[in-house]
Design an enzyme around this catalytic site. Structure first.
Site, mmCIF file in Angstrom:
data_model
loop_
_atom_site.group_PDB
_atom_site.id
_atom_site.type_symbol
_atom_site.label_atom_id
_atom_site.label_comp_id
_atom_site.label_asym_id
_atom_site.label_seq_id
_atom_site.Cartn_x
_atom_site.Cartn_y
_atom_site.Cartn_z
ATOM 1 N N ARG A 49 1.036 -1.098 0.004
ATOM 2 C CA ARG A 49 0.082 0.116 0.079
ATOM 3 C C ARG A 49 0.845 1.392 -0.129
ATOM 4 O O ARG A 49 0.464 2.279 -0.555
ATOM 5 C CB ARG A 49 -0.866 0.041 1.116
ATOM 6 C CG ARG A 49 -2.109 1.065 1.130
ATOM 7 C CD ARG A 49 -2.910 0.752 2.252
ATOM 8 N NE ARG A 49 -4.298 1.847 2.350
ATOM 9 C CZ ARG A 49 -4.381 2.840 3.199
ATOM 10 N NH1 ARG A 49 -3.474 2.803 4.178
ATOM 11 N NH2 ARG A 49 -5.143 3.448 3.111
ATOM 12 N N ILE A 75 -7.452 7.525 -0.879
ATOM 13 C CA ILE A 75 -7.389 6.072 -0.839
ATOM 14 C C ILE A 75 -8.028 5.215 0.460
ATOM 15 O O ILE A 75 -7.949 5.959 1.485
ATOM 16 C CB ILE A 75 -5.937 5.630 -0.823
ATOM 17 C CG1 ILE A 75 -5.786 3.984 -0.863
ATOM 18 C CG2 ILE A 75 -5.003 6.183 0.314
ATOM 19 C CD1 ILE A 75 -4.090 3.454 -1.096
ATOM 20 N N SER A 76 -9.031 4.409 -0.025
ATOM 21 C CA SER A 76 -9.801 4.139 1.345
ATOM 22 C C SER A 76 -9.011 3.298 2.319
ATOM 23 O O SER A 76 -8.202 2.740 2.030
ATOM 24 C CB SER A 76 -11.203 3.095 0.781
ATOM 25 O OG SER A 76 -11.786 3.673 -0.234
ATOM 26 N N LYS A 77 -9.508 3.116 3.395
ATOM 27 C CA LYS A 77 -8.574 2.541 4.611
ATOM 28 C C LYS A 77 -8.830 0.880 4.289
ATOM 29 O O LYS A 77 -9.897 0.321 3.872
ATOM 30 C CB LYS A 77 -9.372 2.867 5.809
ATOM 31 C CG LYS A 77 -10.775 2.544 6.280
ATOM 32 C CD LYS A 77 -11.149 3.138 7.434
ATOM 33 C CE LYS A 77 -12.424 2.876 8.128
ATOM 34 N NZ LYS A 77 -12.693 3.335 9.458
ATOM 35 N N PHE A 222 -17.770 7.455 1.360
ATOM 36 C CA PHE A 222 -17.192 7.472 0.181
ATOM 37 C C PHE A 222 -17.133 8.801 -0.482
ATOM 38 O O PHE A 222 -18.067 9.550 -0.076
ATOM 39 C CB PHE A 222 -17.304 6.481 -0.688
ATOM 40 C CG PHE A 222 -16.831 4.965 -0.344
ATOM 41 C CD1 PHE A 222 -15.453 4.612 -1.215
ATOM 42 C CD2 PHE A 222 -17.383 4.269 0.441
ATOM 43 C CE1 PHE A 222 -15.094 3.309 -0.889
ATOM 44 C CE2 PHE A 222 -16.839 2.928 0.720
ATOM 45 C CZ PHE A 222 -15.467 2.687 0.228
#
Length: 230
Positions: A49, A75-77, A222
């Protein structure tokens, strides 16, 4: 010592060669949070990541937090990414076929999908992020990932029907183009606005021979789904 392996070159300062240990710790935490799919956990452990975040944020790359990637996007967790991938894979023991990702972002989820699916089409509406994802993914040489610049709301009909569709942005409803491009027996995972529009929930849509079956999951957050390109 330098290496020619694409996953080992240019390791950002602050992560170093112990990034694999940090990822293992992240995967253990994801398992403790309830992620059970072994293939998803393995992919989360393999994909680095830190390669997909800005250098200044590298030290936070393996924390369970969303991070800015520019142009107002994030960037999503890892917890949310792994949850959505687990839902998409539906407990399958083999790879999914061709999958469509709406919202490439920095390319992190596309890299994860490449581990779980035979073929990945990923579409991004922001030129700056499309270019960033291409730069991030190029060293990984993922032959089964195809990056597209365009309006994700209309999907990508040329690649349809899809064995799965996953979205990284949420609107008032799921565009009909997405469900039209979904194969019978396939699944779509996307955030949508809940009643009243004040929050989002994760929506799972299964396309059955009898029609669409919708299942509302937990609350999520989101970026908004938008049409057009920029």
């Amino acid at each position: 010592m330098p290496s020619n392996h694409p996953l080992l070159t240019v390791i950002p300062q602050g992560v170093g060669m112990d990034s694999s240990a940090v990822r293992r710790s992240m995967v253990q935490k994801l398992a403790q949070q309830g992620i059970l799919d072994a293939q998803v956990l393995a992919a989360m452990g393999r994909v680095e990541r830190h390669r997909f975040v800005d250098t200044a944020l590298v030290n936070q790359a393996y924390e369970d937090t969303s991070l800015p990637i520019g142009l107002g996007q994030t960037i999503s967790k890892p917890g949310v990414v792994s949850r959505m991938l687990e839902l998409l894979c539906q407990g399958k023991t083999t790879r999914l076929g061709r999958v469509l990702e709406i919202g490439t972002g920095c390319g992190y989820q596309a890299a994860l999908l490449s581990e779980l699916c035979a073929e990945v089409y990923s579409i991004e509406r922001l030129r700056g992020l499309h270019d960033k994802a291409r730069d991030n993914l190029r060293p990984l040489r993922l032959a089964n990932v195809h990056l597209l610049f365009g309006d994700g709301m209309v999907g990508y009909a040329k690649g349809a029907p899809y064995a799965g569709i996953i979205a990284a942005a949420g609107g008032e409803s799921v565009p009909s183009a997405w469900t039209d491009q979904l194969a019978v027996g396939a699944r779509l995972v996307a955030p949508v606005a809940a009643a009243g529009g004040r929050q989002q929930v994760l929506m799972v849509i299964d396309k059955t021979p009898q029609g669409l079956r919708q299942t509302v999951m937990e609350a999520v957050h989101f970026v908004p789904l938008k049409s057009g390109v920029a």
